[in-house]
Design a protein around this motif. Structure first.
Motif, mmCIF file in Angstrom:
data_model
loop_
_atom_site.group_PDB
_atom_site.id
_atom_site.type_symbol
_atom_site.label_atom_id
_atom_site.label_comp_id
_atom_site.label_asym_id
_atom_site.label_seq_id
_atom_site.Cartn_x
_atom_site.Cartn_y
_atom_site.Cartn_z
ATOM 1 N N PRO A 117 0.785 -1.571 -0.258
ATOM 2 C CA PRO A 117 0.317 -0.162 -0.160
ATOM 3 C C PRO A 117 1.080 0.988 0.549
ATOM 4 O O PRO A 117 1.988 0.805 -0.090
ATOM 5 N N LEU A 118 0.101 2.554 -0.883
ATOM 6 C CA LEU A 118 0.776 3.618 -0.174
ATOM 7 C C LEU A 118 1.776 3.759 0.957
ATOM 8 O O LEU A 118 2.726 4.510 1.242
ATOM 9 N N ILE A 119 1.197 3.741 2.386
ATOM 10 C CA ILE A 119 2.258 3.927 3.265
ATOM 11 C C ILE A 119 2.841 2.950 3.320
ATOM 12 O O ILE A 119 4.148 4.139 3.839
ATOM 13 N N ASP A 120 3.210 2.047 3.362
ATOM 14 C CA ASP A 120 4.482 1.297 3.031
ATOM 15 C C ASP A 120 5.316 1.979 2.287
ATOM 16 O O ASP A 120 6.576 1.700 2.518
ATOM 17 N N ARG A 121 4.704 2.165 0.618
ATOM 18 C CA ARG A 121 5.773 2.214 -0.031
ATOM 19 C C ARG A 121 6.189 3.584 -0.102
ATOM 20 O O ARG A 121 7.557 4.197 -0.812
ATOM 21 N N GLY A 122 5.853 4.871 0.866
ATOM 22 C CA GLY A 122 5.899 5.777 1.123
ATOM 23 C C GLY A 122 7.249 5.776 2.771
ATOM 24 O O GLY A 122 8.038 5.943 2.443
ATOM 25 N N PHE A 123 7.359 4.376 3.243
ATOM 26 C CA PHE A 123 8.320 4.196 4.087
ATOM 27 C C PHE A 123 8.705 3.554 3.812
ATOM 28 O O PHE A 123 10.539 4.227 4.069
ATOM 29 N N VAL A 124 9.257 2.958 2.861
ATOM 30 C CA VAL A 124 10.658 2.337 2.062
ATOM 31 C C VAL A 124 11.033 3.141 0.822
ATOM 32 O O VAL A 124 12.301 3.757 1.351
ATOM 33 N N PHE A 125 10.137 4.858 0.516
ATOM 34 C CA PHE A 125 10.625 5.392 -0.492
ATOM 35 C C PHE A 125 11.498 6.304 0.673
ATOM 36 O O PHE A 125 12.654 7.137 0.114
ATOM 37 N N THR A 126 11.462 7.072 2.278
ATOM 38 C CA THR A 126 12.642 7.385 3.199
ATOM 39 C C THR A 126 13.375 6.532 3.787
ATOM 40 O O THR A 126 13.725 7.175 4.917
ATOM 41 N N GLY A 127 13.283 5.634 3.054
ATOM 42 C CA GLY A 127 14.213 5.228 4.049
ATOM 43 C C GLY A 127 14.124 4.016 4.319
ATOM 44 O O GLY A 127 15.265 3.598 4.886
ATOM 45 N N GLY A 128 12.970 3.220 4.917
ATOM 46 C CA GLY A 128 12.888 2.502 5.904
ATOM 47 C C GLY A 128 12.794 1.364 5.132
ATOM 48 O O GLY A 128 12.668 0.857 3.922
ATOM 49 N N GLN A 129 12.999 0.221 6.215
ATOM 50 C CA GLN A 129 13.295 -1.256 6.284
ATOM 51 C C GLN A 129 12.768 -2.553 6.917
ATOM 52 O O GLN A 129 12.974 -2.174 7.428
ATOM 53 N N CYS A 130 12.766 -3.305 6.397
ATOM 54 C CA CYS A 130 12.251 -4.958 7.444
ATOM 55 C C CYS A 130 13.586 -5.372 8.365
ATOM 56 O O CYS A 130 14.192 -5.601 6.829
ATOM 57 N N GLU A 131 14.150 -4.423 9.765
ATOM 58 C CA GLU A 131 14.985 -5.574 10.017
ATOM 59 C C GLU A 131 14.964 -6.460 10.830
ATOM 60 O O GLU A 131 13.848 -6.701 11.143
ATOM 61 N N LYS A 132 15.830 -7.197 11.281
ATOM 62 C CA LYS A 132 15.875 -8.299 12.766
ATOM 63 C C LYS A 132 15.738 -7.057 13.529
ATOM 64 O O LYS A 132 16.500 -6.293 13.985
ATOM 65 N N LEU A 133 14.717 -7.740 14.982
ATOM 66 C CA LEU A 133 14.954 -7.411 16.389
ATOM 67 C C LEU A 133 16.586 -7.564 16.644
ATOM 68 O O LEU A 133 16.554 -8.071 17.083
#
Length: 305
Positions: free
Chosen positions: A133-149
């Motif tokens: 979704p657009l919220i997740d695409r925006g998160f990745v576009f601004t440098g976010g990603q999935c990390e190991k805890l």
């Protein structure tokens, strides 16, 4: 707006602007976000509690209030299923309010189209947009990603596939969604749902004195006119029809309360602000754009008209 009470007069104000009554309705949202932020900033119990910016929640053991935890019953059974509640309330209003006329009237069809477009915007922003979704695409576009805890060094290992992940998939995998700007989905949903109900039920209330407020529209010849509700000379003899109105008002009211709780206990100020902007973008297209574009208005109409 009852049939036969539409009056058109010349007006110069832009049709894309809200009426005074609508402006008061819309002003509730930034005021609520501001109030919630002030509450969390000035109250020592909130200011001193341990808040996790990654999880975007207070830790359950130290949460300053019942509504400050994500697992409170209203968040789990109401906010998390918020669009279902808004849809149910809208369906009750659509079926019961006499102002739509009988059967599959033009007004009822246009109301369904407006609801469908609002729902489509909610779906694209929070559920799916040709992938995440657009919220997740925006998160990745601004440098976010999935990390190991607890292991930020794993960022590079996941860089090739991170764009295909969603926040929900990341959390199901036992990882954390970190590093980008996370538009507040709660703020977005609660504003969209309550405003949808507010704009649609407003015509059911405009037969009361003080609630009649003209909306500006652009005519096909380029002139601006005002569409308002005339006073019914027999209004003193009976109460305006309100069948189907109490349930939408109740759902919208609870959404407002949960918006206040979200503003006080979750997300950063900027995340809440962007959630507010994204919600208003969808509302403007559905409820204000048609007033200035006759071709769009011929399809979507306006509430009560």
């Amino acid at each position: 707006m009852p049939s036969g009470t539409i009056r058109t007069t010349s007006a110069a104000r832009s049709p894309f602007f809200p009426t005074r009554l609508e402006a008061q309705l819309l002003a509730i949202y930034p005021a609520t976000l501001l109030l919630g932020s002030i509450l969390s900033t000035l109250t020592p119990a909130y200011r001193n509690a341990e808040y996790d910016n990654i999880l975007q929640s207070y830790h359950p053991a130290t949460a300053p209030a019942f509504f400050a935890t994500k697992k409170n019953i209203f968040n789990v059974w109401f906010v998390k299923k918020g669009w279902g509640w808004a849809s149910l309330a809208f369906a009750v209003f659509l079926y019961m309010w006499p102002g739509f006329g009988s059967g599959l009237s033009t007004r009822r069809i246009r109301a369904m189209l407006r609801y469908s477009l609002i729902t489509l915007w909610w779906f694209l922003v929070t559920q799916w947009f040709f992938g995440p979704p657009l919220i997740d695409r925006g998160f990745v576009f601004t440098g976010g990603q999935c990390e190991k805890l607890g292991d930020p060094e794993q960022r590079e290992e996941m860089s090739d596939s991170r764009v295909f992940l969603t926040a929900a998939a990341c959390k199901r995998a036992g990882r954390k969604w970190a590093g980008g700007h996370d538009i507040s989905g709660h703020v977005f949903l609660l504003i969209m749902g309550s405003a949808l109900l507010g704009f649609e039920i407003l015509p059911a209330l405009t037969r009361w004195e003080g609630l009649r407020d003209g909306r500006r529209i652009m005519l096909e010849d380029g002139k601006v006119a005002s569409v308002s509700v005339e006073k019914d000379p027999d209004a003193e003899k009976y109460e305006p029809p309100t069948q189907g109105v109490p349930i939408p008002i109740s759902v919208a009211g609870l959404m407002w309360w949960m918006l206040l709780m979200t503003a006080a206990f979750f997300h950063t100020w900027f995340e809440k602000f962007t959630g507010f902007l994204v919600a208003f973008a969808g509302l403007w297209v559905v409820y204000f754009l048609p007033r200035g574009v006759p071709q769009v208005r011929a399809v979507l109409g306006m509430p009560g008209v």
